[in-house]
Design an enzyme around this catalytic site. Structure first.
Site, PDB file in Angstrom:
ATOM      1  N   GLU A  69       5.794  -3.484   0.714  1.00 43.75           N
ATOM      2  CA  GLU A  69       5.812  -3.353  -0.604  1.00 43.75           C
ATOM      3  C   GLU A  69       4.876  -1.753  -0.854  1.00 43.75           C
ATOM      4  OE1 GLU A  69       4.984  -1.952  -3.952  1.00 43.75           O
ATOM      5  OE2 GLU A  69       3.639  -3.780  -4.139  1.00 43.75           O
ATOM      6  N   GLY A 106       0.856  -1.096   0.058  1.00 46.09           N
ATOM      7  CA  GLY A 106      -0.047   0.214   0.041  1.00 46.09           C
ATOM      8  C   GLY A 106       0.920   1.466  -0.223  1.00 46.09           C
ATOM      9  N   SER A 107       0.214   2.338   0.585  1.00 42.26           N
ATOM     10  CA  SER A 107       1.144   3.619   0.610  1.00 42.26           C
ATOM     11  C   SER A 107       2.406   3.730   1.532  1.00 42.26           C
ATOM     12  CB  SER A 107      -0.007   4.701   0.940  1.00 42.26           C
ATOM     13  OG  SER A 107      -0.157   4.651   2.383  1.00 42.26           O
ATOM     14  N   THR A 108       3.211   4.607   1.165  1.00 39.22           N
ATOM     15  CA  THR A 108       4.442   4.672   1.994  1.00 39.22           C
ATOM     16  C   THR A 108       3.866   5.239   3.506  1.00 39.22           C
ATOM     17  OG1 THR A 108       5.888   4.985   0.148  1.00 39.22           O
ATOM     18  CG2 THR A 108       6.536   5.670   2.259  1.00 39.22           C
ATOM     19  N   GLY A 113       2.582   2.451   5.321  1.00 39.89           N
ATOM     20  CA  GLY A 113       3.626   1.477   5.671  1.00 39.89           C
ATOM     21  C   GLY A 113       4.404   1.925   6.993  1.00 39.89           C
TER      22      GLY A 113
END
Length: 483
Positions: A256, A234-236, A239
Site C-alpha cells: 500500500e 509506505g513510499s512507492t 515498495g
C-alpha cells in the site's frame, strides 16, 4: 503512564540484545519523550525464528476458536487502555486528538473486532460438488489456509490504524507475524505488543514486535526464506525495493504505497463547499495521509474563486498543538519531513507557482509547516505529480468533465479521489472513469473496516481491510477425492 517500549520476541518483552536504544521524539516540541530498543539483526532473526516455530509447531494456524478468543482479548485490552493509547499517539505521532474517532484509534480497533467476527464465521472450506474430469468421478473441496509467517512493515503517519490493519487480519487468518514499525513511531507498536503479551492467550511467537532503527537490519525481513509474505505500507520507492528484495524467494508481497489524489469539482457543484472541504482534508494531520486529496481540480472559469475559498479555509485552520481540542493540522513527524516539505515549497516558486496562503515552515520548537495553497501550476508540475506528505494543496483548472478525468488519471498514482457535482448520476459517471482504488462521490465516506482499501498503478498491490484484506493472508488449496 505508558510502559516503556520493549521488543516482543517469542512471547517475551525485552530490550535489544545489545542493550542499545534510540530517542523517541514528540514532533510538536522536538523533545525526547522516551527510548525505544534498537533491535539488532540477532533480534530480528530471533523474531522470525519464533514466528516460524509458532506457525509450524503449534495449533495456531488450525485452531480458529483460539484465534478468535485471543483477538477478542486484544480488542478488550485496547478499549480498556484507550485513554493512555490515544495520549501516546498524540505525543509520539503528533496526531490531533479529534482524529482518534477515525484513523487514530476508533476505526482500527473496530476493524480488529470486525475481522475477528469475520474469521469466526468464515467459510474455510467450500464443496464444489462432484464432477467427472477426464472421466473420473471426483468430489472437489476448496480450502482456505493461512499464508504462513508475515512480516508487517508499517509507516509513521497513522501507526495504530496500519498496525492493526495488518496484524488483525493476519492473525485472524492463522498466520504468525513479525511487526516492524517505523523508527519515528516505535512506541505505539511496542504498546500493542505489550498488551498482546500481558493481556491475551496468544502463544509465544505468534506475534513479535521489533523496532530496529537501521534499514539494513529491517531489510532482513524481506529476504529471509522463513518469511512467507511481506505486507508493507509506505513510499512507492521503498515498495519497489521490497518487491525486488522479496523476488528471489518469491514471497507474497502486499504493497500500500503513495498517492496524489484528485478532488474533482464539476461545474454544477457547490464550488465553495467543495473547495473548503478539500482544503480541510488537506490539513488533516498536517497532510500526512496517503489517501488525502492534495490536487483540487476545478472549472477554469471559477479558478480564482476556488483558490480564494481554499486559502481562507486553510488560513483559518492554521497549525496548532495537537493536544489543543481545536487542532486539525498538527506538526509533521520530524525534521527530515519538515525539510522535505520546505524543499517542495521552494520548488513551487521555481516552477512559477504562487502561495495563496502559507508557503513557509514555522520557526518554533518541533516540526511545523504552514497550511499552504499553491496556485498557478498545471498538472505537469512536480508539485502536482509528486507526493509531498505535508499540508500543501495544489489547485488545478479543468475544461470540463473529460478534461477533469484526464487530469485525475495523468498521475503515476491511483489511490483515492473524490467527485462533487449537483447531479449524483453525473458524479458517479465521472467517478467510474477515475483509475483509483477508492472514490468519494458527493461527500460519501469509504473509510470503514468492511471496505477494501488499496490502489491502482504505483499506489500498490492488493487490498487492506474488508474481506479482500483478510483474504490477502490466505492460500487456496483444492482437494479432490473419489466420489
Amino acid at each position: 503512564m505508558t510502559a516503556p517500549a520493549r521488543l516482543l520476541v517469542d512471547g517475551r518483552l525485552t530490550e535489544a540484545s545489545d542493550g542499545a536504544s534510540y530517542a523517541v521524539l514528540n514532533p510538536a516540541t522536538g523533545r525526547e519523550i522516551g527510548q525505544a530498543p534498537d533491535a539488532t539483526a540477532d533480534d530480528v532473526d530471533a523474531a522470525i525464528a519464533a514466528a516460524r516455530r509458532a506457525f509450524d509447531e503449534t495449533d495456531w494456524s488450525t485452531d480458529v476458536a483460539l484465534r478468535v478468543r485471543c483477538l477478542r482479548q486484544l480488542h478488550a485490552a485496547l478499549l480498556e487502555e484507550r485513554e493512555s493509547f490515544e495520549a501516546l499517539t498524540t505525543a509520539e505521532v503528533g496526531m490531533p486528538g479529534f482524529m482518534m474517532v477515525a484513523a487514530g484509534f476508533e476505526v482500527p480497533v473496530e476493524g480488529l473486532r470486525w475481522v475477528t467476527d469475520l474469521a469466526e464465521g468464515y467459510a474455510w472450506e467450500t464443496d464444489l460438488g462432484v464432477a467427472r474430469p477426464m472421466g473420473i468421478p471426483s468430489r472437489r473441496t476448496v480450502r482456505r489456509e493461512p499464508v504462513g509467517v508475515v512480516a508487517a512493515i508499517t509507516p509513521w503517519n497513522v501507526p495504530t490504524q496500519i498496525n492493526l490493519a495488518k496484524v488483525g487480519p493476519a492473525l485472524a487468518a492463522g498466520c504468525t507475524v513479525v511487526l516492524k514499525p517505523a523508527p519515528d513511531t516505535p512506541w505505539v507498536a511496542a504498546e500493542l505488543g505489550r498488551l498482546a503479551a500481558e493481556r491475551t492467550d496468544l502463544p509465544p511467537g505468534v506475534l513479535n514486535v521489533v523496532t530496529p532503527r537501521s534499514d539494513e537490519v529491517a531489510a532482513r525481513l524481506t529476504t529471509d526464506p522463513r518469511v512467507d509474505m511481506v505486507s508493507f505500507t509506505g513510499s512507492t520507492a521503498t515498495g519497489r525495493a521490497i518487491m525486488a528484495a522479496a523476488a528471489p524467494t518469491l514471497k507474497r508481497v502486499f504493497l500500500e504505497l503513495g498517492g496524489k489524489s484528485a478532488a474533482i469539482v464539476l461545474d454544477d457543484a457547490d464550488l465553495a463547499a467543495a473547495a473548503a472541504a478539500t482544503a480541510f482534508t488537506a490539513c488533516l494531520h498536517a497532510g500526512q495521509g496517503c489517501a488525502i486529496t492534495t490536487r483540487l481540480v476545478v472549472p477554469r472559469a471559477r479558478y480564482d474563486e476556488a483558490v480564494e475559498v481554499a486559502a481562507a479555509t486553510m488560513a483559518s485552520i492554521g497549525a496548532k498543538d495537537p493536544t489543543d481540542p481545536g487542532a486539525i493540522c498538527g506538526p509533521v513527524i520530524s525534521q527530515v519531513q519538515r525539510d522535505r516539505v520546505e524543499a517542495y515549497l521552494r520548488l513551487a516558486e521555481e516552477e512559477g507557482g504562487t502561495f495563496a496562503t502559507g508557503g513557509h515552515v514555522i520557526e518554533q520548537d518541533g516540526f511545523w509547516v504552514e497550511p499552504t495553497v499553491v496556485a498557478g501550476l498545471d498538472n505537469t508540475s512536480r508539485l502536482a505529480q509528486e507526493e509531498i506528505f505535508g499540508p500543501v494543496l495544489v489547485v488545478i483548472a479543468h475544461d470540463g468533465d473529460d478534461d477533469a478525468v484526464r487530469i485525475a488519471n495523468a498521475s503515476a498514482y491511483g489511490l483515492s479521489g473524490s467527485v462533487e457535482s449537483g447531479s449524483l448520476e453525473r458524479a458517479r459517471a465521472v467517478a467510474a472513469r477515475i483509475r483509483t482504488g477508492t472514490v468519494a462521490v458527493n461527500g460519501g465516506v469509504w473509510f470503514s473496516p468492511d471496505a477494501p482499501f488499496g490502489g491502482y498503478k504505483q499506489s500498490g498491490l492488493g487490498r487492506e481491510m474488508g474481506v479482500a484484506g483478510f483474504e490477502e493472508y490466505l492460500e487456496t488449496k483444492t482437494i479432490a477425492q473419489p466420489a
